[in-house]
Scaffold this motif. Structure first.
Motif, PDB file in Angstrom:
ATOM      1  N   THR A 327       0.797  -1.278   0.081  1.00  0.00           N
ATOM      2  CA  THR A 327       0.060   0.027   0.061  1.00  0.00           C
ATOM      3  C   THR A 327       1.071   1.277  -0.032  1.00  0.00           C
ATOM      4  O   THR A 327       2.027   1.410   0.556  1.00  0.00           O
ATOM      5  CB  THR A 327      -0.781  -0.012   1.182  1.00  0.00           C
ATOM      6  OG1 THR A 327      -0.252   0.070   2.408  1.00  0.00           O
ATOM      7  CG2 THR A 327      -1.890  -1.158   1.214  1.00  0.00           C
ATOM      8  N   LEU A 328       0.280   2.327  -0.667  1.00  0.00           N
ATOM      9  CA  LEU A 328       1.126   3.492  -0.921  1.00  0.00           C
ATOM     10  C   LEU A 328       0.035   4.730  -0.040  1.00  0.00           C
ATOM     11  O   LEU A 328      -0.863   4.763  -0.376  1.00  0.00           O
ATOM     12  CB  LEU A 328       1.412   4.056  -2.064  1.00  0.00           C
ATOM     13  CG  LEU A 328       1.959   5.192  -2.439  1.00  0.00           C
ATOM     14  CD1 LEU A 328       3.299   5.450  -1.916  1.00  0.00           C
ATOM     15  CD2 LEU A 328       2.074   5.594  -3.663  1.00  0.00           C
ATOM     16  N   THR A 329       0.587   5.004   1.265  1.00  0.00           N
ATOM     17  CA  THR A 329      -0.319   6.233   1.766  1.00  0.00           C
ATOM     18  C   THR A 329       0.586   7.330   1.916  1.00  0.00           C
ATOM     19  O   THR A 329       1.683   7.589   1.918  1.00  0.00           O
ATOM     20  CB  THR A 329      -0.639   5.774   3.073  1.00  0.00           C
ATOM     21  OG1 THR A 329       0.602   5.233   3.866  1.00  0.00           O
ATOM     22  CG2 THR A 329      -1.384   4.411   3.143  1.00  0.00           C
ATOM     23  N   ALA A 358      -4.733   6.786   0.475  1.00  0.00           N
ATOM     24  CA  ALA A 358      -5.106   5.780   1.600  1.00  0.00           C
ATOM     25  C   ALA A 358      -4.843   4.562   1.158  1.00  0.00           C
ATOM     26  O   ALA A 358      -4.340   4.297   0.080  1.00  0.00           O
ATOM     27  CB  ALA A 358      -6.318   5.880   2.327  1.00  0.00           C
ATOM     28  N   PRO A 359      -4.836   3.251   2.059  1.00  0.00           N
ATOM     29  CA  PRO A 359      -4.572   2.045   1.546  1.00  0.00           C
ATOM     30  C   PRO A 359      -5.245   1.798   0.187  1.00  0.00           C
ATOM     31  O   PRO A 359      -4.841   0.909  -0.746  1.00  0.00           O
ATOM     32  CB  PRO A 359      -4.818   1.412   2.873  1.00  0.00           C
ATOM     33  CG  PRO A 359      -4.495   2.060   3.882  1.00  0.00           C
ATOM     34  CD  PRO A 359      -4.759   3.410   3.381  1.00  0.00           C
ATOM     35  N   ASP A 360      -6.354   2.073  -0.030  1.00  0.00           N
ATOM     36  CA  ASP A 360      -7.438   1.616  -1.059  1.00  0.00           C
ATOM     37  C   ASP A 360      -8.213   2.786  -1.743  1.00  0.00           C
ATOM     38  O   ASP A 360      -9.219   2.641  -2.121  1.00  0.00           O
ATOM     39  CB  ASP A 360      -8.236   0.663  -0.643  1.00  0.00           C
ATOM     40  CG  ASP A 360      -8.711  -0.340  -1.920  1.00  0.00           C
ATOM     41  OD1 ASP A 360      -7.973  -0.500  -2.804  1.00  0.00           O
ATOM     42  OD2 ASP A 360      -9.852  -0.989  -1.799  1.00  0.00           O
ATOM     43  N   SER A 361      -7.608   4.186  -1.618  1.00  0.00           N
ATOM     44  CA  SER A 361      -8.243   5.352  -2.322  1.00  0.00           C
ATOM     45  C   SER A 361      -7.180   6.352  -2.410  1.00  0.00           C
ATOM     46  O   SER A 361      -6.138   6.421  -1.767  1.00  0.00           O
ATOM     47  CB  SER A 361      -9.200   5.718  -1.267  1.00  0.00           C
ATOM     48  OG  SER A 361      -8.682   6.406  -0.254  1.00  0.00           O
ATOM     49  N   THR A 383     -11.473   4.843  -5.578  1.00  0.00           N
ATOM     50  CA  THR A 383     -11.767   4.096  -4.277  1.00  0.00           C
ATOM     51  C   THR A 383     -11.764   2.720  -4.901  1.00  0.00           C
ATOM     52  O   THR A 383     -12.351   2.403  -6.178  1.00  0.00           O
ATOM     53  CB  THR A 383     -12.849   4.348  -3.400  1.00  0.00           C
ATOM     54  OG1 THR A 383     -14.189   4.287  -4.284  1.00  0.00           O
ATOM     55  CG2 THR A 383     -12.887   5.711  -2.915  1.00  0.00           C
ATOM     56  N   GLY A 384     -11.123   1.688  -3.990  1.00  0.00           N
ATOM     57  CA  GLY A 384     -11.220   0.326  -4.613  1.00  0.00           C
ATOM     58  C   GLY A 384     -10.314   0.244  -5.845  1.00  0.00           C
ATOM     59  O   GLY A 384     -10.773  -0.004  -6.882  1.00  0.00           O
ATOM     60  N   PHE A 385      -8.995   0.125  -5.574  1.00  0.00           N
ATOM     61  CA  PHE A 385      -8.097  -0.115  -6.471  1.00  0.00           C
ATOM     62  C   PHE A 385      -8.442  -1.322  -7.454  1.00  0.00           C
ATOM     63  O   PHE A 385      -7.867  -1.346  -8.329  1.00  0.00           O
ATOM     64  CB  PHE A 385      -6.440   0.160  -6.201  1.00  0.00           C
ATOM     65  CG  PHE A 385      -6.344   1.603  -5.840  1.00  0.00           C
ATOM     66  CD1 PHE A 385      -6.988   2.555  -6.185  1.00  0.00           C
ATOM     67  CD2 PHE A 385      -5.315   1.659  -4.833  1.00  0.00           C
ATOM     68  CE1 PHE A 385      -6.839   3.749  -5.589  1.00  0.00           C
ATOM     69  CE2 PHE A 385      -4.943   3.109  -4.210  1.00  0.00           C
ATOM     70  CZ  PHE A 385      -5.650   4.155  -4.724  1.00  0.00           C
TER      71      PHE A 385
END
Length: 845
Positions: A327-329, A358-361, A383-385
């Motif tokens: 994850t890229l935050t 954020a982890p998925d957005s 949202t939701g990669f």
């Protein structure tokens, strides 16, 4: 007075120690001179290098000194390329200084206080198979060493590795690229626990960076656009081989005022490494970054200029190679940004936004900019990669010349303005689900691309978006002398751009009107059939004048039906060549390399000479009003596909016309001794024809006129080979008028009513046909029977058709079975020209 003897003072003791130290140093120097003369030092260094390296190595001189601490100096060091120094040096150094801490050897540690390389040069070759010219550099252990117990390795500490003025040349054979640079570095490293723990740090500076093709023989032949930039790399970290853990205290890349720092931990380095890194950048100069990327062959940014400040604070956590990627935050912030592409009349400036990951957005809630001085605002949320859901807004007056390089394909230039106020949301993988709302207006838009034959300009019109559909109103465009106006409604408009069958198609309904449309000015040139959008629905086309190469017709009206990859034409009509054409058609373009086409048409009162003059070299051959029906179908675009699949059936009828002259009629006139046969006048002519198995079959043709009745049956191959049977009856008055008595001597027969009977065959190539009598057929007709020549010809044509059908069902035998250069246009033109001939063909088919 009583006096006491004075005691020895500390000064005398220090003097004694100093004298002793001088004596020891002197003795050491004497011992060094005795036991390590220059020749012996040279031999020792040569032996050590030869035992450690499996490559030829030479040096000019080697010495050992005690002051400052034990120093080994090697001058003129050269390490050979594979094959020896005759092939050049892979590494060389002007001087190598090695300062040892001898006392550390007593505690089983090798301490190098300073290892300095002055003016070194390295040539590194990266081979296409992944190897290098330095492979196999270490020598194999001496015989017998493998059976001896290995001594415990000692720790190694290099407190300062100094590289001064190094020249590095890298040849990448796979990418055929040569890179040159100057390198200076001050590094330190420690190997502990037998080399299982490594700690290293230091700073490296790279300058005079140049790159170019392998053929470059001099520095001046390399691209030096990055040469003035000094790159700084700082690092400090440890690696523990026992725990497979890499800890980076700091890894920083800097150039100019830009400085990017990374830190963190990597466990199990490799394709499945676990990452926990942070990256921070403060006040990064976007102008410097863009200049570096533009000069470094980043084609998308070639020549781009810009500026502004960039800050970021990011973290990467997770394991590589896992179903869920790391994850890229963090936060990325741009202020006072500017961007301008080369050749663009204006740029984008005042760019500012904050992107939060954020982890998925991903969220960008405040993007603002100015395009040619006009404000633009935008927002984006993803949202939701794994299956991204997007929400976006765009509001502003866009100068398309400024933003075109960001959104248009490579080498495509946009111009004009687009006033946009649009919002949308939906799944990115299915563009058709993205619901749009708002409006857009295009003003004086232009599109210029190498794939387009002409610049498309004066594009204007309005688009209105709602949750249900997009409405296109009076969208106009012009290219050369061509122009059109389009009105349409489109449900799920973004699905138009998707690959057919990947997402449900758009529903469309449209009307296209044009006063003048030349397809050569609009459609991209190149092989293959045109591509259809991912759409279904209906439309109507009205074109006052349509041009497509040799096709030049007017008053074109067509009703169209679309489905993904298929275009149906339930009805079409047009005026051309003095008459009218109407019919239906279907084109299946799902396989662009082998499209399927079916056309059914009726031709009414077309002037035969105008039609043939446009499409064949047979100008002036056939005059009269032509009526015909034509049904044809096929698959593919290549000559081989056409020969194999083209079929057609038609019936042409001409009234009050003339035929000739041409090669076939000239040959018949010369053979029959009737010069008037070079041109034939008729009241009506019936010409049934069909195309099958690479041949155009005309059976049976009937031609009636003042010169009697002509009947013929036969075929012409798409390669121009003739096979015709001709039966002609001349009434008595025509015999006298034409002066045909000479035909009797040539072989014709006359009946008791004074009619002349001529039956002959026409074979050979269309440009130089051969004519021969069939006396049996003439005698049969003289006896009152029907022409046996025509009956036999029809039977032979049927047999040949059956044989061709059977052969077509067998596997292809190879290229030898293919016709060299047939085309659909040639097949259509040769229906008449092949038998009756025409002017010499000088056109390039």
């Amino acid at each position: 007075m009583n006096t006491k003897p004075r005691s020895k003072g500390p000064g005398r003791l220090l003097l004694a120690l100093a004298i002793a130290l001088v004596v020891v140093i002197g003795a050491a120097w004497a011992a060094l001179a005795i036991f390590f003369p220059p020749a012996r030092v040279r031999a020792l260094v040569q032996a050590q290098l030869s035992s450690a390296l499996a490559r030829e190595v030479r040096f000019d001189d080697a010495t050992i000194g005690l002051w400052p601490p034990v120093r080994i100096t090697v001058r003129g060091l050269r390490l050979a390329e594979p094959g020896g120094l005759a092939n050049g040096a892979a590494f060389e150094a002007g001087t190598l200084h090695l300062d040892l801490d001898v006392a550390a050897l007593l505690v089983r540690r090798v301490v190098v206080r300073r290892l300095a390389l002055e003016r070194p040069a390295l040539h590194l070759v990266l081979r296409a198979d992944g190897g290098t010219n330095l492979d196999g550099l270490a020598a194999a252990p001496p015989p017998g060493a493998a059976g001896k117990p290995a001594a415990a390795p000692m720790d190694l500490s290099v407190r300062a590795l100094v590289i001064d003025g190094a020249r590095v040349l890298i040849d990448d054979l796979k990418s055929r690229r040569r890179i040159a640079a100057h390198v200076s570095a001050t590094l330190d490293f420690d190997l502990e626990r037998g080399g299982t723990r490594i700690a290293t740090g230091g700073e490296t500076r790279i300058s005079a960076l140049a790159f170019g093709p392998l053929s470059a023989a001099r520095l001046s032949e390399l691209d030096q656009s990055l040469a003035k930039i000094e790159w700084r790399i700082q690092h400090r970290g440890k690696y523990d081989a026992a725990t497979r853990r890499l800890a980076l205290e700091r890894l920083a890349l800097g150039f100019g005022r830009t400085d990017v720092a990374f830190s963190g931990v990597m466990n199990d380095p490799g394709p499945n490494a676990a990452l926990d890194f942070t990256a921070r950048g403060r006040n990064l100069d976007l102008g410097e970054i863009l200049a570096a990327l533009s000069a470094a062959d980043a084609k998308a940014l070639s020549g781009v200029r810009g500026g502004g400040m960039l800050d970021f604070d990011l973290a990467v956590r997770g394991r590589l190679g896992s179903p869920r990627p790391p994850t890229l935050t963090g936060v990325v912030r741009v202020t006072k940004g500017a961007l301008r592409y080369p050749g663009a009349p204006a740029g984008v400036d005042a760019i500012a936004f904050t992107a939060r990951l954020a982890p998925d957005s991903l969220g960008i809630g405040d993007l603002t900019a100015r395009v040619s001085g006009q404000p633009v605002r935008a927002q984006l949320v993803v949202t939701g990669f794994a299956d991204p859901y997007v929400r976006f807004t765009v509001d502003g007056d866009l100068d398309l010349a400024a933003v075109g390089p960001l959104v248009a394909p490579k080498d495509t230039k946009l111009g004009g303005r687009a006033a946009v106020d649009v919002r949308g949301q939906g799944r990115a993988r299915d563009p058709g689900t993205i619901a749009l709302d708002g409006r857009a207006r295009l003003t004086d838009v232009s599109v210029e691309s190498p794939s387009l034959p002409k610049k498309v300009e004066k594009i204007g019109g309005s688009l209105a978006f709602s949750q249900e559909r997009a409405t296109v109103s009076a969208l106009t465009a012009q290219a050369g002398a061509s122009s059109f106006t389009l009105d349409a409604t489109v449900a799920r408009p973004l699905a138009l751009m998707a690959k057919p069958d990947s997402v449900p198609p758009s529903d469309v309904n449209f009307t296209l009107r044009s006063p003048h449309l030349d397809l050569a000015e609009l459609l991209p040139a190149g092989p293959g059939a045109p591509l259809l959008p991912n759409a279904r629905g209906a439309g109507r086309v009205e074109i006052a004048r349509l041009i497509n190469q040799k096709l030049d017709v007017t008053n074109v009206v067509a009703n169209l039906a679309l489905s993904p990859g298929v275009l149906e034409v339930p009805s079409f009509g047009l005026d051309g060549y003095g008459g009218a054409v109407k019919g239906t058609a279907r084109f299946d373009l799902r396989d662009a390399a082998r499209p399927i086409y079916v056309v059914k048409s009726t031709v009414d009162s077309v002037e035969a000479d105008r039609l043939l003059s446009a499409w064949t070299p047979a100008k002036g051959l056939l005059h009269g009003a032509l009526n015909t029906t034509l049904d044809f179908s096929g698959q593919g675009l290549t000559p081989e596909d056409i020969k194999r699949s083209l079929t057609a059936v038609g019936l042409a009828a001409l009234a009050n016309g003339t035929l000739g002259p041409g090669p076939s009629l000239d040959a018949i006139a010369a053979f029959t001794k009737i010069p008037a046969f070079k041109s034939v006048t008729f009241h009506d002519m019936k010409l049934p024809f069909r195309v099958e198995h690479g041949r155009v079959v005309t059976d049976a043709v009937t031609l009636k006129g003042n010169n009697g009745e002509w009947k013929l049956s036969g075929a012409i191959g798409l390669d121009g080979a003739l096979d015709y049977a001709v039966s002609t009856t001349l009434p008595p008055e025509a015999v006298a008028r034409l002066g045909a008595k000479g035909a009797l001597a040539a072989g014709a027969l006359a009946d008791d009513q004074g009619r002349m009977l001529l039956d002959f065959r026409v074979t050979g190539p269309a440009r130089s046909p051969r004519v021969a009598w069939d006396p049996d057929a003439m005698r049969s007709r003289l006896a009152g029977r029907a022409s046996e020549l025509l009956d036999a010809q029809r039977a032979r044509l049927a047999d040949q058709a059956r044989e061709a059908l059977l052969n077509s069902q067998k596997p292809a035998a190879g290229d030898s079975a293919r016709v060299a250069t047939p085309t659909l246009r040639q097949a259509a033109g040769d229906i008449l020209k092949g038998f009756f001939g025409g002017a010499k063909d000088t056109t390039a088919h």
